[in-house]
Design a protein around this motif. Structure first.
Motif, PDB file in Angstrom:
ATOM      1  N   LYS A  74     -54.648 -51.312  52.482  1.00  0.00           N
ATOM      2  CA  LYS A  74     -55.240 -50.598  51.354  1.00  0.00           C
ATOM      3  C   LYS A  74     -55.225 -49.095  51.611  1.00  0.00           C
ATOM      4  O   LYS A  74     -54.944 -48.302  50.734  1.00  0.00           O
ATOM      5  CB  LYS A  74     -56.664 -51.086  51.098  1.00  0.00           C
ATOM      6  N   GLU A  77     -51.615 -47.724  51.226  1.00  0.00           N
ATOM      7  CA  GLU A  77     -51.213 -47.535  49.827  1.00  0.00           C
ATOM      8  C   GLU A  77     -51.759 -46.226  49.274  1.00  0.00           C
ATOM      9  O   GLU A  77     -51.129 -45.595  48.430  1.00  0.00           O
ATOM     10  CB  GLU A  77     -51.683 -48.713  48.975  1.00  0.00           C
ATOM     11  N   LYS A  78     -52.915 -45.782  49.722  1.00  0.00           N
ATOM     12  CA  LYS A  78     -53.492 -44.527  49.259  1.00  0.00           C
ATOM     13  C   LYS A  78     -52.864 -43.327  49.957  1.00  0.00           C
ATOM     14  O   LYS A  78     -52.885 -42.225  49.442  1.00  0.00           O
ATOM     15  CB  LYS A  78     -55.011 -44.523  49.492  1.00  0.00           C
ATOM     16  N   THR A  79     -52.313 -43.542  51.155  1.00  0.00           N
ATOM     17  CA  THR A  79     -51.753 -42.456  51.952  1.00  0.00           C
ATOM     18  C   THR A  79     -50.337 -42.116  51.538  1.00  0.00           C
ATOM     19  O   THR A  79     -49.937 -40.961  51.550  1.00  0.00           O
ATOM     20  CB  THR A  79     -51.768 -42.844  53.451  1.00  0.00           C
ATOM     21  N   ILE A  80     -49.547 -43.117  51.168  1.00  0.00           N
ATOM     22  CA  ILE A  80     -48.142 -42.905  50.825  1.00  0.00           C
ATOM     23  C   ILE A  80     -47.964 -43.041  49.323  1.00  0.00           C
ATOM     24  O   ILE A  80     -48.374 -44.027  48.729  1.00  0.00           O
ATOM     25  CB  ILE A  80     -47.247 -43.927  51.549  1.00  0.00           C
ATOM     26  N   SER A  81     -47.370 -42.026  48.734  1.00  0.00           N
ATOM     27  CA  SER A  81     -47.012 -42.124  47.320  1.00  0.00           C
ATOM     28  C   SER A  81     -45.525 -41.847  47.198  1.00  0.00           C
ATOM     29  O   SER A  81     -44.899 -41.286  48.097  1.00  0.00           O
ATOM     30  CB  SER A  81     -47.821 -41.124  46.482  1.00  0.00           C
ATOM     31  N   CYS A  82     -44.924 -42.256  46.096  1.00  0.00           N
ATOM     32  CA  CYS A  82     -43.488 -42.070  45.949  1.00  0.00           C
ATOM     33  C   CYS A  82     -43.136 -41.835  44.488  1.00  0.00           C
ATOM     34  O   CYS A  82     -43.943 -42.058  43.590  1.00  0.00           O
ATOM     35  CB  CYS A  82     -42.730 -43.273  46.498  1.00  0.00           C
ATOM     36  N   ILE A  83     -41.932 -41.389  44.305  1.00  0.00           N
ATOM     37  CA  ILE A  83     -41.333 -41.238  42.976  1.00  0.00           C
ATOM     38  C   ILE A  83     -40.119 -42.146  42.962  1.00  0.00           C
ATOM     39  O   ILE A  83     -39.361 -42.188  43.922  1.00  0.00           O
ATOM     40  CB  ILE A  83     -40.927 -39.771  42.723  1.00  0.00           C
ATOM     41  N   ASP A  86     -40.721 -48.396  43.729  1.00  0.00           N
ATOM     42  CA  ASP A  86     -42.050 -48.590  44.317  1.00  0.00           C
ATOM     43  C   ASP A  86     -41.985 -48.740  45.825  1.00  0.00           C
ATOM     44  O   ASP A  86     -41.060 -49.344  46.371  1.00  0.00           O
ATOM     45  CB  ASP A  86     -42.725 -49.842  43.752  1.00  0.00           C
ATOM     46  N   PHE A  87     -42.998 -48.181  46.502  1.00  0.00           N
ATOM     47  CA  PHE A  87     -43.179 -48.409  47.931  1.00  0.00           C
ATOM     48  C   PHE A  87     -44.022 -49.665  48.070  1.00  0.00           C
ATOM     49  O   PHE A  87     -45.125 -49.731  47.551  1.00  0.00           O
ATOM     50  CB  PHE A  87     -43.887 -47.220  48.589  1.00  0.00           C
TER      51      PHE A  87
END
Length: 97
Positions: A74, A77-83, A86-87
């Motif tokens: 959890k 998921e908050k630490t890594i974001s992407c464009i 989906d990660f």
């Protein structure tokens, strides 16, 4: 305690790059070109750094370690974001490296 560590490398020589890739393959999941997501204890990280330092050239190559925090999907998921695509975080606990 295990923590997620994102390891990225830029190696200037193809032979050294292959050696680094083989070392990393034993410590994490290959998520992008020259990027691995690992679950490492402090001792695992020390061992990995030592093994990589034996292979890389200290003035032309670079290995980056980004500690992402304790193994907790959890939080990851908050630490890594992407464009784009989906990660999808993997549960690395069950994998044997």
């Amino acid at each position: 305690m295990r923590r997620y560590v994102l390891v990225s490398y830029d190696i200037s020589d193809a032979k050294r790059w292959r050696r680094v890739y083989k070392i990393m393959r034993g410590h994490g999941v290959h998520v992008q070109y020259s990027v691995f997501l690992c679950q490492l204890t402090d001792q695992d990280e020390i061992t990995l750094r030592y093994n990589l330092a034996e292979v890389i050239h200290p003035t032309t190559d670079q290995v980056l370690f980004a500690r992402l925090g304790p193994v907790d999907s959890k939080r990851l998921e908050k630490t890594i974001s992407c464009i784009g695509r989906d990660f999808v975080p993997l549960d690395l606990k069950g994998l044997v490296f």
